[in-house]
Design a protein around this motif. Sequence first.
Motif, short mmCIF file in Angstrom:
data_model
loop_
_atom_site.label_atom_id
_atom_site.label_comp_id
_atom_site.label_asym_id
_atom_site.label_seq_id
_atom_site.Cartn_x
_atom_site.Cartn_y
_atom_site.Cartn_z
N GLY A 19 0.84 -1.19 0.00
CA GLY A 19 0.00 0.00 0.00
C GLY A 19 0.88 1.24 0.00
O GLY A 19 2.08 1.19 0.30
N GLU A 20 0.28 2.38 -0.33
CA GLU A 20 1.05 3.63 -0.49
C GLU A 20 1.70 4.10 0.81
O GLU A 20 2.85 4.53 0.81
N GLU A 21 0.96 4.05 1.91
CA GLU A 21 1.48 4.57 3.18
C GLU A 21 2.65 3.74 3.69
O GLU A 21 3.67 4.28 4.12
N GLU A 22 2.51 2.41 3.64
CA GLU A 22 3.59 1.54 4.11
C GLU A 22 4.82 1.63 3.20
O GLU A 22 5.95 1.61 3.68
N THR A 23 4.59 1.77 1.89
CA THR A 23 5.69 1.92 0.94
C THR A 23 6.45 3.21 1.23
O THR A 23 7.68 3.22 1.31
N ALA A 24 5.72 4.32 1.42
CA ALA A 24 6.36 5.60 1.73
C ALA A 24 7.12 5.53 3.05
O ALA A 24 8.22 6.09 3.18
N ALA A 25 6.57 4.80 4.02
CA ALA A 25 7.24 4.66 5.32
C ALA A 25 8.55 3.88 5.19
O ALA A 25 9.55 4.24 5.82
N LEU A 26 8.55 2.83 4.37
CA LEU A 26 9.79 2.05 4.18
C LEU A 26 10.84 2.85 3.42
O LEU A 26 12.03 2.79 3.75
#
Length: 98
Positions: A19-26
Amino acid sequence: MPEVKHSYETVFILSTKLGEEETAALVKKFTDLVAANGTVDSVDEWGKRKLAYEINKESEGYYTLINFTSVPSFTAELDRVYKITDGVLRSLIIRKDV
């Protein structure tokens, strides 16, 4: 005697199932880790692309390229963190010739 710093580039592919939020967080996690142990020259997010072959039954991945400068001993730690982080499909760290 201070350690010599070299230029590196790293590419990692994240699962699109995150998902977008988890990808951005990583991406932020890895960028912050590199910044804490060296200097980040550039971050280039290539975004979602089709993989050449399936990895873990996934045909797409989220690509990110980070150019950085650090001591050689840090690359082993970065590679270790990539391997233990869920959602990282593949990673590569290369020392650039200057």
